[in-house]
Motif scaffolding. Sequence first.
Motif, short mmCIF file in Angstrom:
data_model
loop_
_atom_site.label_atom_id
_atom_site.label_comp_id
_atom_site.label_asym_id
_atom_site.label_seq_id
_atom_site.Cartn_x
_atom_site.Cartn_y
_atom_site.Cartn_z
N SER A 290 -14.57 -38.26 -16.56
CA SER A 290 -13.88 -39.34 -17.37
C SER A 290 -14.07 -39.19 -18.70
O SER A 290 -13.56 -39.10 -19.88
N PHE A 291 -15.56 -38.68 -19.15
CA PHE A 291 -16.12 -38.59 -20.46
C PHE A 291 -15.21 -37.16 -20.96
O PHE A 291 -14.66 -37.18 -22.13
N SER A 319 -24.21 -36.38 -30.09
CA SER A 319 -23.71 -37.01 -29.06
C SER A 319 -23.25 -38.38 -29.49
O SER A 319 -22.32 -38.84 -28.78
N LEU A 322 -19.80 -37.97 -30.43
CA LEU A 322 -18.81 -37.80 -29.39
C LEU A 322 -18.49 -39.28 -28.62
O LEU A 322 -17.47 -39.66 -28.08
N PHE A 323 -19.75 -39.97 -28.34
CA PHE A 323 -19.69 -41.30 -27.73
C PHE A 323 -18.74 -42.25 -28.62
O PHE A 323 -17.91 -43.25 -28.06
N PHE A 326 -15.21 -41.61 -27.87
CA PHE A 326 -14.98 -41.88 -26.42
C PHE A 326 -14.77 -43.39 -26.27
O PHE A 326 -13.74 -43.93 -25.68
N TYR A 327 -15.66 -44.22 -27.04
CA TYR A 327 -15.65 -45.46 -26.76
C TYR A 327 -14.46 -46.09 -27.59
O TYR A 327 -13.90 -47.35 -27.50
N LEU B 279 -27.31 -30.67 -25.78
CA LEU B 279 -26.26 -31.54 -26.11
C LEU B 279 -25.72 -32.11 -24.80
O LEU B 279 -25.54 -33.27 -24.57
N GLN B 282 -28.08 -34.49 -22.98
CA GLN B 282 -28.20 -35.58 -23.61
C GLN B 282 -26.97 -36.51 -23.30
O GLN B 282 -27.11 -37.95 -23.13
N ILE B 283 -25.60 -36.03 -23.19
CA ILE B 283 -24.36 -36.79 -22.72
C ILE B 283 -24.64 -37.36 -21.59
O ILE B 283 -24.37 -38.41 -21.21
N GLN B 286 -27.00 -40.28 -21.17
CA GLN B 286 -26.48 -41.45 -21.60
C GLN B 286 -25.29 -42.02 -20.94
O GLN B 286 -25.37 -43.30 -20.62
N LEU B 287 -24.42 -41.26 -20.24
CA LEU B 287 -23.40 -41.80 -19.48
C LEU B 287 -24.01 -42.29 -18.05
O LEU B 287 -23.64 -43.20 -17.83
N TYR B 327 -16.38 -51.00 -14.12
CA TYR B 327 -15.41 -51.18 -15.36
C TYR B 327 -14.75 -52.89 -15.37
O TYR B 327 -14.38 -52.91 -16.52
#
Lengths: 329, 329
Positions: A290-291, A319, A322-323, A326-327, B279, B282-283, B286-287, B327
């Motif tokens: 999804s990301f 990162s 990128l977040f 994404f948000y 990178l 880290q992503i 975080q996810l 969600y």
Amino acid sequence: RKPIEKSVDDIIEGLLSRDRTMLSRAITLIESNAGRHKKPAEEMLQRLLPLSGDSIRIGITGVPGAGKSTFIEAFGLLLCNKGHRVAVLAVDPSSTLHGGSILGDKTRMERLANHPNAFIRPSPSGGTLGGVHRKTRETIIACEAAGYDVLLIETVGVGQSEVMVRGMVDFFMLLVLTGAGDELQGMKKGIMELADAIIVNKADGRNLELAKKTQREYKQILHFLKPATKGWTTPALTCSALYQEGIDEVWEMVLRYMKLTKESGLFFENRQIQAKEWLYAQIKEQLESSFFGNDKVKTLVPEIEKKVMDGEMTVTKASGLLFDVFYDK
Amino acid sequence: RKPIEKSVDDIIEGLLSRDRTMLSRAITLIESNAGRHKKPAEEMLQRLLPLSGDSIRIGITGVPGAGKSTFIEAFGLLLCNKGHRVAVLAVDPSSTLHGGSILGDKTRMERLANHPNAFIRPSPSGGTLGGVHRKTRETIIACEAAGYDVLLIETVGVGQSEVMVRGMVDFFMLLVLTGAGDELQGMKKGIMELADAIIVNKADGRNLELAKKTQREYKQILHFLKPATKGWTTPALTCSALYQEGIDEVWEMVLRYMKLTKESGLFFENRQIQAKEWLYAQIKEQLESSFFGNDKVKTLVPEIEKKVMDGEMTVTKASGLLFDVFYDK
């Protein structure tokens, strides 16, 4: 009416009556990427789940040329003749079950394919994850529900496939050729420590002496390595799949392993851990897709990645950016 | 005014003037979990990044008792006396730098700690990921910007720490004791294939002959394994950190490795790949932390996980339920 559109009831009924065609349809439904198949596939699997599990799941890997197809046919026939019901699955698109040889699978495994106790599912195409088809675990459930009690799961070792297959089987065997040293140099790191058995194939004719020597070499290396399964001493065996020699010994060894791990409880414990790991793997996969599947993220990634690789941007900043996109989508 | 509240300008100025106290403060800022430190830490790292990279990053692992502290002190002193500036970092809370021995680090590495060219950062506490402190990579950047050109990064091998350390260093060495077979049995899977060198320590006195024998055994095993770095033949050396014998040879070997990999371009290529992998790691972290840190997910996970482990719920259904609550938050 297309075959895949059969109702879930029909398919389940077919599976229980041991209809091989219906099992094929069930797997096609499982592997389907069509949105309308998602719900029925889920429903079917949820209903098949309680009927699954009573089997031994055996992973088989080896470099191309190690004779996996010939071995699987000889091993499968032996088991079918003993009254077992054997399902053969390939997990990666490039495995021999699909197109690894010029002759093709039908020819190579003809005798096994024609045995009433055998089910051979050609290699899935597309939809792989780390070289392994996404739906192999679900296919295992369907095969077990259809009464197959020995599952042979073949991989040629693309990407992370051995590690993934190791995580979905009870027993993992590595098929090798003569000349341990040279071959191991070409093998993937850590592969030997995933194996519950090393099988030196093609131990026949002029090759026999060399195969025995190779067996000794592998035994020596195994002595230094940590066994893949606690309490089990990983053996190195020889066999000739072509002449059907030593194949019975391979099965006897698998039975010893089953007995040992079922008595110690490790067999069931391992399956529970595998189910749990599967859940977490699926969640992580979904989070990542999804990301990284997000359009804005996709657009930004190449530029950001390059800056990080060139030491121009910290990973934290990268990162963070990128977040942010994404948000804000 | 608390030390950590120094301005970023002050800290960077301090680093460039090679003030060890200021480097300590920079690392404390990096490791801080306080929200108000996040922005300044990021800003500082972004500014230090262009000043970093000119070093050799050496990972050192080995079972407890292999003499890592003694080796690091002997090796570090040798390098300091050659004019290098050496920073020693521990990546896991249980490593010897912090509390692995009764004597403690100060005593064990006293001579190195007192050398003007050395910087020793005690093991971080808390905030680990797979046994490795989350901020070790950032700390490496700060140390390099402060002019340290040899980084010794110690790990005792908790969780996934070797794999993670391998992913942040240029050279990875495995310190071992005599008796390869017995010891390897206790080692983690695949660890030998991560190493660019095996160092048999404590090759002194009565132990010398046994150490030489162990060296031969490791050489034999290495012959069969794939080297950690392409084009580099992983050597097995002996040394006595206690009597400072063979330490110079270890450094000469590292220099040969540097020369080889810099000439082939692999050194820089490897650093780029490591930055990229950092990178993505880290992503993903975080996810996952946002998903599994979600209160509703946290509440539901134990029940769902149990059903999956007991074969009562399919993984697809289970992950579907978890994503639903995630969600709908």
